[in-house]
Design a protein around this motif. Structure first.
Motif, PDB file in Angstrom:
ATOM      1  N   CYS A  18      18.304  57.393  26.764  1.00  0.00           N
ATOM      2  CA  CYS A  18      18.628  57.283  25.330  1.00  0.00           C
ATOM      3  C   CYS A  18      19.241  58.581  24.826  1.00  0.00           C
ATOM      4  O   CYS A  18      18.884  59.662  25.297  1.00  0.00           O
ATOM      5  CB  CYS A  18      17.373  57.025  24.518  1.00  0.00           C
ATOM      6  N   SER A  19      20.073  58.445  23.835  1.00  0.00           N
ATOM      7  CA  SER A  19      20.624  59.630  23.181  1.00  0.00           C
ATOM      8  C   SER A  19      19.605  60.171  22.173  1.00  0.00           C
ATOM      9  O   SER A  19      18.658  59.479  21.783  1.00  0.00           O
ATOM     10  CB  SER A  19      21.916  59.263  22.449  1.00  0.00           C
ATOM     11  N   ASN A  56      11.478  46.325  25.712  1.00  0.00           N
ATOM     12  CA  ASN A  56      10.996  45.835  27.000  1.00  0.00           C
ATOM     13  C   ASN A  56      12.062  46.118  28.042  1.00  0.00           C
ATOM     14  O   ASN A  56      13.248  45.948  27.780  1.00  0.00           O
ATOM     15  CB  ASN A  56      10.740  44.331  26.934  1.00  0.00           C
ATOM     16  N   GLY A  57      11.635  46.560  29.201  1.00  0.00           N
ATOM     17  CA  GLY A  57      12.588  46.837  30.267  1.00  0.00           C
ATOM     18  C   GLY A  57      12.017  46.456  31.613  1.00  0.00           C
ATOM     19  O   GLY A  57      10.806  46.330  31.788  1.00  0.00           O
ATOM     20  N   GLN A  68      18.681  49.943  28.928  1.00  0.00           N
ATOM     21  CA  GLN A  68      17.866  48.854  28.406  1.00  0.00           C
ATOM     22  C   GLN A  68      17.173  49.200  27.086  1.00  0.00           C
ATOM     23  O   GLN A  68      16.329  48.438  26.615  1.00  0.00           O
ATOM     24  CB  GLN A  68      16.815  48.438  29.443  1.00  0.00           C
ATOM     25  N   TRP A  69      17.487  50.324  26.492  1.00  0.00           N
ATOM     26  CA  TRP A  69      16.895  50.690  25.200  1.00  0.00           C
ATOM     27  C   TRP A  69      17.549  49.820  24.127  1.00  0.00           C
ATOM     28  O   TRP A  69      18.656  50.088  23.665  1.00  0.00           O
ATOM     29  CB  TRP A  69      17.102  52.172  24.904  1.00  0.00           C
ATOM     30  N   ASP A  70      16.880  48.752  23.784  1.00  0.00           N
ATOM     31  CA  ASP A  70      17.394  47.788  22.811  1.00  0.00           C
ATOM     32  C   ASP A  70      16.239  47.389  21.889  1.00  0.00           C
ATOM     33  O   ASP A  70      15.624  46.334  22.068  1.00  0.00           O
ATOM     34  CB  ASP A  70      17.956  46.560  23.540  1.00  0.00           C
ATOM     35  N   PRO A  71      15.918  48.242  20.910  1.00  0.00           N
ATOM     36  CA  PRO A  71      14.766  47.986  20.047  1.00  0.00           C
ATOM     37  C   PRO A  71      14.909  46.683  19.254  1.00  0.00           C
ATOM     38  O   PRO A  71      15.975  46.367  18.742  1.00  0.00           O
ATOM     39  CB  PRO A  71      14.754  49.175  19.093  1.00  0.00           C
ATOM     40  N   GLU A  72      13.794  45.957  19.201  1.00  0.00           N
ATOM     41  CA  GLU A  72      13.711  44.734  18.408  1.00  0.00           C
ATOM     42  C   GLU A  72      12.595  44.924  17.396  1.00  0.00           C
ATOM     43  O   GLU A  72      11.483  45.316  17.759  1.00  0.00           O
ATOM     44  CB  GLU A  72      13.370  43.534  19.283  1.00  0.00           C
ATOM     45  N   GLU A  73      12.888  44.620  16.134  1.00  0.00           N
ATOM     46  CA  GLU A  73      11.845  44.722  15.120  1.00  0.00           C
ATOM     47  C   GLU A  73      10.778  43.669  15.400  1.00  0.00           C
ATOM     48  O   GLU A  73      11.078  42.547  15.812  1.00  0.00           O
ATOM     49  CB  GLU A  73      12.421  44.528  13.725  1.00  0.00           C
TER      50      GLU A  73
END
Length: 115
Positions: A18-19, A56-57, A68-73
């Motif tokens: 992640c950045s 989740n990864g 895979q850093w794809d945050p979901e509320e």
């Protein structure tokens, strides 16, 4: 709370690649990462701006968690439902708890603080 192969926020950022901007304002509540037999799984629950998010990864032997850093509320009710009716926090192969007790505690504390 960091579990498995995560020891701190830097580990999470490094494994997911992640950045700094993606991690800005992220307060990690629970981060779990395990791998064995050439496969890995990860779950991260965090708070940002008073809202809950999850990531989740998973991976096979060829790759890691990168990209895979794809945050979901999410929210407490949804997570509790997935724990009760699904397998969140459980090892699906051995059908035993992995981070379920810790997640229950985190959700209880977060819900109390955000009433």
């Amino acid at each position: 709370m960091y579990m498995g192969n995560f020891e701190d926020k830097n580990d999470v950022q490094q494994e997911f690649q992640c950045s700094d901007e993606e991690m800005e304002g992220v307060k990690i509540l629970l981060a779990w990462y395990e791998y064995a037999n050439y496969e890995g799984s990860a779950f991260v629950l965090f708070e940002r701006d008073g809202k809950l998010y999850e990531v989740n990864g998973g991976h096979c032997s060829c790759y890691g968690l990168e990209g895979q850093w794809d945050p979901e509320e999410t929210n407490v009710d949804v997570l509790r439902h997935r724990m009760k009716s699904g397998s969140l926090g459980q090892d699906s192969y051995y059908n035993e708890g992995v981070f379920d007790k810790q997640l229950k505690g985190v959700l209880t504390r977060w819900a109390s603080a955000h009433r």
